[in-house]
Design a protein around this motif. Structure first.
Motif, mmCIF file in Angstrom:
data_model
loop_
_atom_site.group_PDB
_atom_site.id
_atom_site.type_symbol
_atom_site.label_atom_id
_atom_site.label_comp_id
_atom_site.label_asym_id
_atom_site.label_seq_id
_atom_site.Cartn_x
_atom_site.Cartn_y
_atom_site.Cartn_z
ATOM 1 N N LEU A 136 120.756 -49.394 26.007
ATOM 2 C CA LEU A 136 120.821 -47.945 26.200
ATOM 3 C C LEU A 136 119.638 -47.451 27.022
ATOM 4 C CD1 LEU A 136 122.066 -45.152 25.430
ATOM 5 C CD2 LEU A 136 120.550 -45.200 23.423
ATOM 6 N N GLU A 137 119.920 -46.621 28.019
ATOM 7 C CA GLU A 137 118.875 -45.942 28.778
ATOM 8 C C GLU A 137 118.780 -44.502 28.294
ATOM 9 O OE1 GLU A 137 117.690 -44.484 33.332
ATOM 10 O OE2 GLU A 137 119.579 -45.547 32.982
ATOM 11 N N ILE A 138 117.562 -44.042 28.040
ATOM 12 C CA ILE A 138 117.313 -42.650 27.670
ATOM 13 C C ILE A 138 116.292 -42.096 28.648
ATOM 14 C CG2 ILE A 138 116.601 -41.060 25.846
ATOM 15 C CD1 ILE A 138 117.189 -43.248 23.798
ATOM 16 N N ARG A 139 116.624 -41.003 29.302
ATOM 17 C CA ARG A 139 115.700 -40.443 30.298
ATOM 18 C C ARG A 139 115.872 -38.932 30.364
ATOM 19 N NH1 ARG A 139 118.568 -38.784 34.612
ATOM 20 N NH2 ARG A 139 120.413 -39.934 35.329
ATOM 21 N N ASN A 140 114.887 -38.287 31.012
ATOM 22 C CA ASN A 140 114.976 -36.850 31.261
ATOM 23 C C ASN A 140 115.910 -36.570 32.435
ATOM 24 O OD1 ASN A 140 113.212 -36.037 29.240
ATOM 25 N ND2 ASN A 140 111.401 -36.133 30.562
#
Length: 434
Positions: free
Chosen positions: A376-380
């Motif tokens: 999973l990628e989590i970014r602004n």
């Protein structure tokens, strides 16, 4: 060359075929008549006829010969992305953002105005009409036509009706026919959706990886909401209420919420809660930076809290980080259920600082199932606080480029799109001007 396995489905309906051709050109999946014929399993003669109609309507551009792989060089086609404009509007609790974009999402003009959505739908509609008129009149002479307007509203929306459905904090907005009233005033087609759904559309449209099929956008504003793009489709739920995570009862909190329940996530981690916590400490010894920010601004809103976090205010950093941990735990439940490949955080707290992002990411990794979170990628958000307005504009595209609409453009004998882009877009600022 596009192989047979990529067929988009052949149909004897000529305008459904035209819709498929436009989609292939937009996605740059097939850019010559031969490639389009292979992708659609349609004959070259019918493809040539449909392409000629689309070029005549200005929807496609014939760019001349492409590189040859042997024999006569094919003629390349491209979608006329700059031949028409769209207007996107995001209405949030304290501000209205309006952009004019081309079909790529590139901003041509933008404006923003502070507005309290609690003033009601009639007053808000008047401000939206005025802002859209300002944008239209500011377009340079010779600009492409505006073909549609998209609006993101701050609550659950019935997409078909174009109105909000039982918004917890905005009872006056319930069932108000916002889309119909705006369309009548503008004389332009209008589509209305939830603001976070618009953000999902904007983020996906402008992301480098267009293949992403499972994306969640979480907007942290005065409240908290999520937009869901699942299995390649925007998921609204049965009644337009999908993703309303700010009103999920969370933990052991008994703080009353304006929705009538207690312990909602927004009451401990939303912008209203954070602003109230900050207000009680502004100017104190542990929040001197916030005190200075408030003194300069003459007010204390979520915008000032975000500024104080970016400047290193210890108290504001602490409360935003704690909010991130709580939001992350709720996101971890969504990750376990939906298994997205990307989670995007949006809102003013995500523009100039990674404090919220770091806390959310740490919490999700700690609480989500490993199989659902390991890649999973989590970014602004990369669009700053303009993602909702940009997404609202992009939301119009799939509604505009349908078989029936293409048929009407072709049968009218006129040009739906201008011959060439006439506007050069300025740089996009991350935040609206306050």
């Amino acid at each position: 060359m596009v192989g047979r396995e990529s067929h988009v489905g052949f149909t004897t309906n000529p305008h459904a075929l035209s819709e498929s051709i436009v989609r292939l050109a937009r996605q740059q999946t097939a850019t010559t008549r031969t490639e389009i014929a292979e992708a659609t399993a349609a004959g070259k003669s019918i493809i040539t006829q449909r392409v000629a109609e689309l070029v005549g309507a200005g929807i496609l551009i014939d760019e001349g010969t492409a590189a040859s792989t042997g024999g006569r060089a094919p003629r390349a086609l491209r979608f006329n992305r700059g031949g028409a404009l769209l207007i996107g509007v995001e209405i949030n609790a304290a501000r209205i953002d309006v952009v004019a974009t081309d079909f790529t999402g590139t901003i041509v003009l933008q404006t923003s105005e502070e507005h309290d959505v609690r003033d009601g739908p009639v007053a808000t509609l008047a401000r939206v009409i005025d802002l859209i008129d300002r944008v239209k009149h500011a377009l340079p002479p010779g600009s492409p036509p505006v073909l549609g307007v998209g609006v993101g509203l701050p609550g659950p929306v019935d997409f078909t009706a174009g109105s909000m459905v039982s918004p917890p904090s905005l009872p006056a907005w319930n069932a108000y026919p916002f889309r119909a009233r705006l369309a009548r005033a503008l004389g332009t087609e209008v589509w209305v959706d939830n603001d976070v759904n618009a953000m999902v559309v904007g983020e996906r449209a402008l992301d480098d990886d267009r293949s992403l099929q499972n994306v969640i956008v979480v907007n942290i504003g005065l409240g908290i909401g999520a937009g869901l793009f699942i299995d390649g489709r925007l998921y609204r739920g049965s009644d337009g209420g999908a993703g309303d995570i700010g009103h999920v009862a969370y933990g052991d909190s008994n703080v009353p919420c304006f929705c009538g329940k207690t312990g909602c996530l927004s009451t401990i981690a939303g912008g209203v809660a954070l602003t109230e916590m900050a207000r009680s400490h502004a100017g104190g010894s542990e929040s001197a930076i916030l005190g200075e920010v408030v003194r300069r601004a003459g007010r204390l809103t979520l915008h000032e809290v975000a500024d104080a976090v970016a400047l290193g205010d210890p108290f504001c950093i602490g409360i935003v980080a704690e909010a991130g941990r709580q939001i992350g735990r709720v996101i971890s439940l969504m990750v376990g259920v939906l298994n997205p490949s990307l989670v995007i955080l949006a809102g003013e707290l995500c523009v100039d600082s990674d404090v919220l992002l770091t806390a959310v990411r740490t919490s999700v990794i700690a609480h989500a199932p490993t199989i659902a979170s390991r890649a999973l990628e989590i970014r602004n958000s990369r669009l700053g606080t303009w993602s909702g307005a940009i997404g609202a504009a992009q939301m119009c595209i799939d509604e505009l480029l349908t078989a029936d609409r293409i048929r009407s453009w072709v049968e009218s004998g006129g040009r739906a799109f201008a011959e060439a882009p006439a506007v050069v877009a300025p740089a996009v600022s991350a935040r609206p001007v306050h």
